[in-house]
Design a protein around this motif. Sequence first.
Motif, short mmCIF file in Angstrom:
data_model
loop_
_atom_site.label_atom_id
_atom_site.label_comp_id
_atom_site.label_asym_id
_atom_site.label_seq_id
_atom_site.Cartn_x
_atom_site.Cartn_y
_atom_site.Cartn_z
N UNK A 16 30.46 53.62 38.05
CA UNK A 16 29.94 52.72 37.01
C UNK A 16 30.12 51.29 37.51
N UNK A 17 29.07 50.74 38.11
CA UNK A 17 29.15 49.43 38.76
C UNK A 17 29.55 48.32 37.80
N UNK A 18 29.00 48.31 36.59
CA UNK A 18 29.31 47.24 35.63
C UNK A 18 30.80 47.21 35.29
N UNK A 19 31.37 48.37 34.98
CA UNK A 19 32.79 48.44 34.63
C UNK A 19 33.68 48.14 35.84
N UNK A 20 33.23 48.54 37.03
CA UNK A 20 33.99 48.26 38.25
C UNK A 20 34.04 46.74 38.50
N UNK A 21 32.92 46.06 38.37
CA UNK A 21 32.88 44.61 38.57
C UNK A 21 33.75 43.91 37.53
N UNK A 22 33.73 44.38 36.29
CA UNK A 22 34.60 43.80 35.25
C UNK A 22 36.07 43.96 35.64
N UNK A 23 36.45 45.13 36.15
CA UNK A 23 37.83 45.36 36.59
C UNK A 23 38.18 44.44 37.76
N UNK A 24 37.25 44.28 38.70
CA UNK A 24 37.48 43.35 39.82
C UNK A 24 37.73 41.94 39.32
N UNK A 25 36.93 41.50 38.38
CA UNK A 25 37.12 40.14 37.84
C UNK A 25 38.47 40.00 37.15
N UNK A 26 38.87 41.01 36.37
CA UNK A 26 40.15 40.93 35.68
C UNK A 26 41.34 40.87 36.65
N UNK A 27 41.21 41.54 37.77
CA UNK A 27 42.33 41.56 38.71
C UNK A 27 42.32 40.35 39.65
N UNK A 28 41.15 39.82 39.99
CA UNK A 28 41.09 38.73 40.97
C UNK A 28 41.05 37.33 40.39
N UNK A 29 40.33 37.11 39.30
CA UNK A 29 40.15 35.75 38.79
C UNK A 29 41.46 35.01 38.50
N UNK A 30 42.48 35.65 37.91
CA UNK A 30 43.72 34.90 37.66
C UNK A 30 44.44 34.47 38.94
N UNK A 31 44.19 35.15 40.06
CA UNK A 31 44.88 34.84 41.31
C UNK A 31 44.07 33.95 42.24
N UNK A 32 42.75 33.96 42.13
CA UNK A 32 41.88 33.39 43.16
C UNK A 32 41.89 31.88 43.25
N UNK A 33 42.11 31.17 42.16
CA UNK A 33 41.94 29.72 42.14
C UNK A 33 40.55 29.40 42.67
N UNK A 34 40.44 28.69 43.80
CA UNK A 34 39.11 28.35 44.35
C UNK A 34 38.76 29.21 45.56
N UNK A 35 39.63 30.13 45.92
CA UNK A 35 39.40 30.94 47.12
C UNK A 35 38.26 31.93 46.90
N UNK A 36 37.40 32.06 47.91
CA UNK A 36 36.26 32.97 47.83
C UNK A 36 36.36 34.12 48.82
N UNK A 37 37.33 34.05 49.74
CA UNK A 37 37.47 35.11 50.75
C UNK A 37 38.57 36.08 50.33
#
Length: 83
Positions: free
Chosen positions: A53-74
């Motif tokens: 389920x691509x939509x739910x997978x992308x949502x999970x990715x955002x929840x796990x990465x956005x709080x840590x990423x700051x401005x990093x894209x790699x």
Amino acid sequence: MMRRTYLGLDIASDQLTAVAVQRGRPVVRLSGMRREPVLGLVELSGQRPNVTDARRFVEALRRVLEPLAEREERIALSLPDRI
């Protein structure tokens, strides 16, 4: 002085694990870690699509990465051997 944040992501069949580290001299500092369950979203297969389920997978990715990423894209990515 702003230090660069380095992100790592491990994709397993049951969870996503993300870590953020900042390098300094002489130490590397863990600045954060998050886990997100993805039961039923990742299927380890060499013949079929791995994400069910691509939509739910992308949502999970955002929840796990956005709080840590700051401005990093790699991201350094770790995948299971069976993929």
